[in-house]
Scaffold this motif. Structure first.
Motif, PDB file in Angstrom:
ATOM      1  N   PRO A  44      85.467  26.600  76.078  1.00 41.43           N
ATOM      2  CA  PRO A  44      84.431  25.822  76.767  1.00 41.43           C
ATOM      3  C   PRO A  44      83.011  26.367  76.620  1.00 41.43           C
ATOM      4  CG  PRO A  44      86.384  25.963  78.140  1.00 41.43           C
ATOM      5  CD  PRO A  44      86.635  26.840  76.947  1.00 41.43           C
ATOM      6  N   ARG A  45      82.835  27.681  76.682  1.00 39.05           N
ATOM      7  CA  ARG A  45      81.486  28.244  76.579  1.00 39.05           C
ATOM      8  C   ARG A  45      80.823  27.862  75.253  1.00 39.05           C
ATOM      9  NH1 ARG A  45      78.293  32.268  78.792  1.00 39.05           N
ATOM     10  NH2 ARG A  45      79.893  32.800  80.325  1.00 39.05           N
ATOM     11  N   PHE A  46      81.639  27.652  74.215  1.00 36.56           N
ATOM     12  CA  PHE A  46      81.098  27.396  72.880  1.00 36.56           C
ATOM     13  C   PHE A  46      81.380  25.974  72.408  1.00 36.56           C
ATOM     14  CE2 PHE A  46      81.982  31.937  73.281  1.00 36.56           C
ATOM     15  CZ  PHE A  46      80.723  32.459  72.985  1.00 36.56           C
ATOM     16  N   ASP A  47      81.690  25.079  73.356  1.00 37.73           N
ATOM     17  CA  ASP A  47      82.007  23.708  72.980  1.00 37.73           C
ATOM     18  C   ASP A  47      80.780  22.949  72.485  1.00 37.73           C
ATOM     19  OD1 ASP A  47      83.832  21.418  72.869  1.00 37.73           O
ATOM     20  OD2 ASP A  47      82.629  20.614  74.513  1.00 37.73           O
ATOM     21  N   ALA A  48      79.612  23.266  73.019  1.00 35.98           N
ATOM     22  CA  ALA A  48      78.405  22.518  72.675  1.00 35.98           C
ATOM     23  C   ALA A  48      77.465  23.278  71.743  1.00 35.98           C
ATOM     24  CB  ALA A  48      77.651  22.129  73.946  1.00 35.98           C
ATOM     25  N   VAL A  49      77.822  24.473  71.301  1.00 37.17           N
ATOM     26  CA  VAL A  49      76.914  25.243  70.446  1.00 37.17           C
ATOM     27  C   VAL A  49      76.877  24.646  69.048  1.00 37.17           C
ATOM     28  CG1 VAL A  49      77.351  27.357  71.763  1.00 37.17           C
ATOM     29  CG2 VAL A  49      78.667  26.911  69.673  1.00 37.17           C
ATOM     30  N   ARG A  50      75.741  24.796  68.413  1.00 36.29           N
ATOM     31  CA  ARG A  50      75.551  24.353  67.037  1.00 36.29           C
ATOM     32  C   ARG A  50      74.613  25.350  66.351  1.00 36.29           C
ATOM     33  NH1 ARG A  50      78.894  21.646  69.090  1.00 36.29           N
ATOM     34  NH2 ARG A  50      79.270  19.390  68.872  1.00 36.29           N
ATOM     35  N   PHE A  51      74.482  25.235  65.051  1.00 35.99           N
ATOM     36  CA  PHE A  51      73.566  26.127  64.340  1.00 35.99           C
ATOM     37  C   PHE A  51      72.142  26.002  64.881  1.00 35.99           C
ATOM     38  CE2 PHE A  51      76.710  25.820  60.705  1.00 35.99           C
ATOM     39  CZ  PHE A  51      77.177  27.116  60.865  1.00 35.99           C
ATOM     40  N   ASP A  52      71.732  24.778  65.251  1.00 31.55           N
ATOM     41  CA  ASP A  52      70.353  24.614  65.712  1.00 31.55           C
ATOM     42  C   ASP A  52      70.149  25.070  67.151  1.00 31.55           C
ATOM     43  OD1 ASP A  52      71.626  22.560  67.029  1.00 31.55           O
ATOM     44  OD2 ASP A  52      70.481  20.939  66.104  1.00 31.55           O
TER      45      ASP A  52
END
Length: 367
Positions: A44-52
């Motif tokens: 969950p902590r990294f569900d919305a992360v992206r390169f940008d």
């Protein structure tokens, strides 16, 4: 899963809410094999992360380079299933070219430089359906083999475009041989690999077991990856105030009763319970928990206990579960011998993550 509530109350006070907090020590999670496969996605902590959404430190050019290399790597994984003849297009820039024979990238760096953020961003950026890419920790991968068997795991993962392995560590000879064999089979099937660790591929296992006796397997693992060094400071504490000091047992207990979905456990009892639950189930152990409240935190007594606590800290951090505690501060959990030994990077990562979660828990006191 068996879950029961704790009956602990604040001494001399009535319970603050009608429902007593839960107890992690009362949970005995059972995780079926199909759930292990289905949950091989970024936590969950990294569900919305992206390169940008990654913010490279302008003083650390290796962080900016990592974004470029991984973006090119992800773009090259589109189209047909990767094959040995197609690996050149995984890297677009000449400076990012992988040595002949490599099948993936290996993110090496200290704790808190954003390696998991980048690994999850790679997973999200890879142009393939979620069912064709897998993301899991090293512990979760070895447990999948234990649950499905080696051949079934190879068959299950062979159709994937990408396998991302977070927290890559080789803590015993058995894991070394197992993972070396598994990754070799997956590479032969055309699966791209990406991994994070605090240890360079050629030094996996150093200081933890007789690595020289298994040099062939370790070198075989290293040959699958192009190491990508990421330098920098721990972003979790860069420019932030110090973590709050531990609270009193009464404050922690009161907060546990006042927080819907919180758990409340005595720290030594929880350490004993972790010894009876396989580390691969620690994520399930925290299912539905909104906050972890711990009383009487004390230095861990031995290395086996410490390593189990590291895994729990990782799972709590992945799930963004705040941790409120009484007792010693988190930076005193591990002895000097531990912090200077072969697992020191794991322990520093745990301290960093628990400190961040303790900061997240400040609002639970006095609510």
């Amino acid at each position: 899963m068996v879950v029961s509530s704790s009956s602990t109350a604040v001494p001399g006070q009535s319970p603050i809410s009608e429902t007593a907090p839960q107890s992690l020590c009362a949970r005995e999670p059972r995780v079926p094999a199909d759930r292990l496969v289905a949950e091989m996605v970024p936590p969950p902590r990294f569900d919305a992360v992206r390169f940008d959404t990654y913010r490279p430190d302008p003083d650390q050019p290796s962080q900016h380079e990592a974004v470029e290399v991984l973006s090119s790597f992800a773009a090259g994984l589109g189209g047909a299933h990767a094959t040995g003849t197609g690996r050149r297009r995984w890297f677009g820039k000449k400076t990012a070219a992988a040595p002949a024979g490599t099948r993936g990238v290996y993110l090496d760096g200290g704790y808190g430089v954003g390696k998991t953020h980048l690994l999850a961003s790679l997973w999200h950026a890879t142009p393939a359906a979620p069912s064709l890419k897998a993301f899991g920790t090293f512990v979760e991968l070895t447990n999948l083999v234990g649950a499905l068997g080696f051949q079934q795991t190879v068959q299950t993962l062979s159709g994937h475009r990408l396998l991302c392995i977070d927290e890559f560590e080789l803590d015993d000879p058995g894991d070394t041989v197992l993972v070396s064999s598994l990754l070799s089979r997956l590479v032969e099937a055309g699966v791209a690999l990406a991994a994070t660790s605090n240890t360079l591929p050629g030094k996996l296992g150093e200081g933890r077991f007789a690595a020289a006796d298994f040099l062939r397997e370790i070198q075989g693992l290293s040959a699958h990856f192009r190491p990508l060094r990421i330098d920098g400071e721990d972003y979790r504490h860069r420019g932030l105030p110090e973590a709050p000091p531990p609270y009193s047992p009464e404050q922690v207990t009161k907060a546990a009763y006042a927080t819907q979905g919180a758990s409340l456990d005595d720290f030594p009892a929880l350490l004993g319970h972790l010894a009876r639950v396989h580390p691969s189930r620690y994520g399930a152990l925290t299912d539905g928990i909104a906050a972890v409240c711990l009383t009487d935190v004390e230095p861990v007594p031995d290395q086996s206990t410490a390593l189990r606590l590291v895994v729990l800290a990782d799972r709590l951090y992945d799930r963004e579960v705040p941790v409120l505690a009484s007792g010693v501060p988190f930076d005193r959990l591990f002895s000097d011998d531990m912090l200077n030994g072969g697992y020191r990077k794991k322990y520093f990562r745990a301290i960093s993550r628990l400190t961040a979660l303790a900061r997240d828990a400040k609002g639970l006191v006095g609510q």
